[in-house]
Design a protein around this motif. Sequence first.
Motif, mmCIF file in Angstrom:
data_model
loop_
_atom_site.group_PDB
_atom_site.id
_atom_site.type_symbol
_atom_site.label_atom_id
_atom_site.label_comp_id
_atom_site.label_asym_id
_atom_site.label_seq_id
_atom_site.Cartn_x
_atom_site.Cartn_y
_atom_site.Cartn_z
ATOM 1 N N UNK A 172 0.832 -1.184 0.000
ATOM 2 C CA UNK A 172 0.000 0.000 0.000
ATOM 3 C C UNK A 172 0.866 1.233 0.000
ATOM 4 N N UNK A 173 0.631 2.139 0.939
ATOM 5 C CA UNK A 173 1.327 3.421 0.977
ATOM 6 C C UNK A 173 2.845 3.244 1.100
ATOM 7 N N UNK A 174 3.573 3.823 0.154
ATOM 8 C CA UNK A 174 5.029 3.634 0.116
ATOM 9 C C UNK A 174 5.771 4.433 1.186
ATOM 10 N N UNK A 212 0.038 9.964 5.547
ATOM 11 C CA UNK A 212 -0.315 8.920 4.592
ATOM 12 C C UNK A 212 -1.178 9.488 3.469
ATOM 13 N N UNK A 213 -2.148 10.300 3.834
ATOM 14 C CA UNK A 213 -3.011 10.876 2.802
ATOM 15 C C UNK A 213 -2.237 11.816 1.887
ATOM 16 N N UNK A 214 -1.215 12.484 2.406
ATOM 17 C CA UNK A 214 -0.440 13.431 1.602
ATOM 18 C C UNK A 214 0.542 12.728 0.674
ATOM 19 N N UNK A 215 0.774 11.432 0.906
ATOM 20 C CA UNK A 215 1.717 10.671 0.079
ATOM 21 C C UNK A 215 0.942 9.840 -0.926
ATOM 22 N N UNK A 216 1.050 10.183 -2.197
ATOM 23 C CA UNK A 216 0.229 9.535 -3.224
ATOM 24 C C UNK A 216 0.670 8.128 -3.620
ATOM 25 N N UNK A 217 1.969 7.836 -3.735
ATOM 26 C CA UNK A 217 2.363 6.520 -4.277
ATOM 27 C C UNK A 217 1.867 5.358 -3.432
ATOM 28 N N UNK A 267 -6.702 4.607 -2.711
ATOM 29 C CA UNK A 267 -6.417 3.942 -1.435
ATOM 30 C C UNK A 267 -4.978 4.221 -1.034
ATOM 31 N N UNK A 268 -4.801 5.115 -0.087
ATOM 32 C CA UNK A 268 -3.463 5.440 0.412
ATOM 33 C C UNK A 268 -3.236 4.852 1.798
ATOM 34 N N UNK A 269 -4.012 3.854 2.126
ATOM 35 C CA UNK A 269 -3.891 3.192 3.424
ATOM 36 C C UNK A 269 -2.570 2.444 3.535
#
Length: 380
Positions: A163-165, A176-181, A189-191
């Motif tokens: 999921x979130x890198x 987490x929400x501010x990080x798109x990859x 889904x940036x979970x």
Amino acid sequence: MNLRPTPRQRRSVTALLLLSVALAGGCKELPSNPGASGPSGSAGMGSTGPGSAAPGTPSATPGGPSATPSAPGGTSAPGGGGDPTAPAGTKPPTSSGGWITIDPAAQAAATRAFFARTPKPITGNPVRVAEFNVGCTTSHHNNDDPIVLPGLVGASHNHTFWGNKSTNAKSTAESLRASAPTTCNSPQDRSAYWVPTMMQNGKVVDPKDVTVYYGSRLKDPSKTQPFPFGFRMVVGDAKNQVDTPDKQGNHFWCAGIGGEVGRSADGTFPVCAPTAHIVRQITFPDCWDGKHLDSPDHKAHVANGDHTGACPKSHPVPIPSVSFVIGYPLSANTNGITLSSGTSFSMHADFFNAWDDDALASRVRNCLNQKAKCNSAGNF
């Protein structure tokens, strides 16, 4: 004549001075034992924020979790300290003894907004199972755990993340929400998702594929609602190193043609046919207390449905049942397998919600509430 006060007289004067100060300034109640009692409507109320918990609790750790609940049907977070777009009268989540409490008025408004959404008409002939999914691949590894050990870099056993890198010890809902990859196939889904790292004879074995299912195991899925932004939970026990008394603690199994053909030398892992591979499924609870983004043990704010297929009164809010299905590229040779947390019985999993609000709400409303199987894009 000796005018010097005796030690007893000095103690009396000191006591009187302290009593005077206390009466002038008022007394403050000492915090109770963190986590000693279950969730209550007043848990966390009166705290100034996630950093106000007693030292030593996860939420008191520098760099610990912070989150603002957002309306499941909207795109901005209600409340939220310092958010200029926040509706008036909402409050950011507060933390006390590990309980992260959300603003009940904001959550009630979010729930009303969600159920006011009109579900998309069902087209085609979907399987009538309340479910959607995201497909993921491994992102990275580190010795961090932003839920259990927030802010403490390298303090955990090794984890495998997907999921979130950006996930690390200092991750928050906002970061987490501010990080798109993301390594999942739904960009909304940036979970963050993670489990202990699997190793074979000391060498890391990464999953060949991971599917995260969002479904409902309840008799009536129509009342299921999305997780609030920043919601988190843990399932399993990293400290558990032995099988359960009923011998059901080891849930690694063989998927594919031929299935299981034997057991590893230590008996804890299956030996699979060459056309099969090892799989582990981990399922989280699907009922929520409706009040907390997290709890001291990261489990007490959620519960499983009862024997009637409904949520218990203590946790009355139906939420999606998250389930990880993890496939490992191992079949016949399963000797020497361990987890970074210990034996196979220590398997556990973490979920930190950072979905786009509207994307998650549409999937829950269209797929779960209507008991229809959807794909990763949320389509029938």
